[in-house]
Design a protein around this motif. Structure first.
Motif, PDB file in Angstrom:
ATOM      1  N   ALA A   1      -0.212  -7.424   4.289  1.00 27.97           N
ATOM      2  CA  ALA A   1      -0.165  -6.038   3.847  1.00 27.97           C
ATOM      3  C   ALA A   1       1.083  -5.355   4.378  1.00 27.97           C
ATOM      4  N   SER A   2       1.590  -4.411   3.608  1.00 27.66           N
ATOM      5  CA  SER A   2       2.669  -3.531   4.046  1.00 27.66           C
ATOM      6  C   SER A   2       2.380  -2.135   3.509  1.00 27.66           C
ATOM      7  N   ALA A   3       3.015  -1.130   4.109  1.00 32.30           N
ATOM      8  CA  ALA A   3       2.721   0.249   3.741  1.00 32.30           C
ATOM      9  C   ALA A   3       4.013   1.032   3.544  1.00 32.30           C
TER      10      ALA A   3
ATOM     11  N   MET B   1       0.838  -1.198   0.000  1.00 25.69           N
ATOM     12  CA  MET B   1       0.000   0.000   0.000  1.00 25.69           C
ATOM     13  C   MET B   1       0.876   1.252   0.000  1.00 25.69           C
TER      14      MET B   1
ATOM     15  N   ALA C   1      -2.760  -0.485   6.820  1.00 25.30           N
ATOM     16  CA  ALA C   1      -2.072  -1.767   6.594  1.00 25.30           C
ATOM     17  C   ALA C   1      -2.071  -2.600   7.874  1.00 25.30           C
TER      18      ALA C   1
END
Length: 252
Positions: A58-60, A36, A48
């Protein structure tokens, strides 16, 4: 039905809010690892983390689509951990505060800013990720345009022009990248109920609802399925297409 995006790593720009966040959530629920990106660092990291609390992947990362160095450094950072990139949703765009003026009232700085983020940013992020999309042998790019470019929304010229450019870019990208088995498509949503459209006058909202074949408001989840489909193996022979998802306000 099995998940459509299992073992795929999908990058989504503009993922802190609105459509981008909805796309990230939908892709993660379909089994993807979502990366993200947004200029709003704290917000995208929080979102995230909320997905990870649900057991999703998920990662941001912070990114400024108006800054080529930010784009390049962000891509270099996110691929050092895992160089697999299977898909990209170019959703990041400048929308809030760009409407309400006619062509005579626009100033050059606003026009240039909209084009820099919405058009140039889409190109530069796609370009930076291209080696990794090519490496996966079946990459997918989904560009987010707008149906304003299909019906010529008044008092929104810079945004409308930028989204028309996205549609044209999609077709050129599809031609250029087909030899690498990369599918490039475009979604043109109608006026959607998100933070970025909170400023839109009620008259414009009513115009959309009354003009749709499906007479109701549009929400981000109305578009999620099309994005997931275009990123999946089900769409492996679909490229260069612009798909209006607007409840029948504009027919293609």
């Amino acid at each position: 039905m099995s998940h459509l995006l299992v073992d795929k790593r999908i990058v989504i720009s503009g993922a802190a809010r609105g459509l981008g966040l909805s796309f990230a959530t939908a892709c993660a629920k379909q089994g993807a690892e979502v990366v993200m990106l947004d200029i709003l660092e704290d917000e995208v990291c929080n979102q995230a983390n909320l997905l990870k609390e649900q057991g999703l992947k998920a990662s941001a990362w912070q990114i400024d689509l108006a800054d080529v160095e930010s784009i390049q450094s962000t891509v270099e950072s996110l691929v050092t951990q895992n160089d697999q990139i299977d898909g990209l949703i170019n959703c990041g765009a400048l929308a809030t505060g760009v409407g309400g003026k006619n062509m005579m009232e626009y100033d050059e700085d606003l026009w240039d800013r909209v084009m820099q983020v919405n058009v140039k940013g889409t190109w530069l992020l796609s370009k930076a990720l291209m080696p990794y999309l090519k490496a996966c042998k079946a990459g997918k790019i989904v560009n987010i345009a707008s149906d304003t470019a299909l019906w010529g929304a008044p008092n929104l010229m810079a945004y409308t022009a930028s989204k028309g450019a996205i549609i044209a870019m999609t077709r050129s990208m599809a031609r250029e990248l087909g030899e690498d088995n990369i599918c490039v498509n475009c979604i043109a949503p109608g006026l959607t109920i998100v933070e970025a459209t909170a400023y839109v006058p009620q008259q414009r909202h009513d115009h959309y609802v009354n003009g749709r074949a499906l007479n109701r408001k549009q929400y981000p989840e109305d578009i999620d399925g099309t994005a997931v489909y275009l990123l999946s193996d089900l769409a492996s022979f679909v490229t260069g297409q612009n798909i209006p998802v607007n409840g029948g306000f504009v027919f293609n």
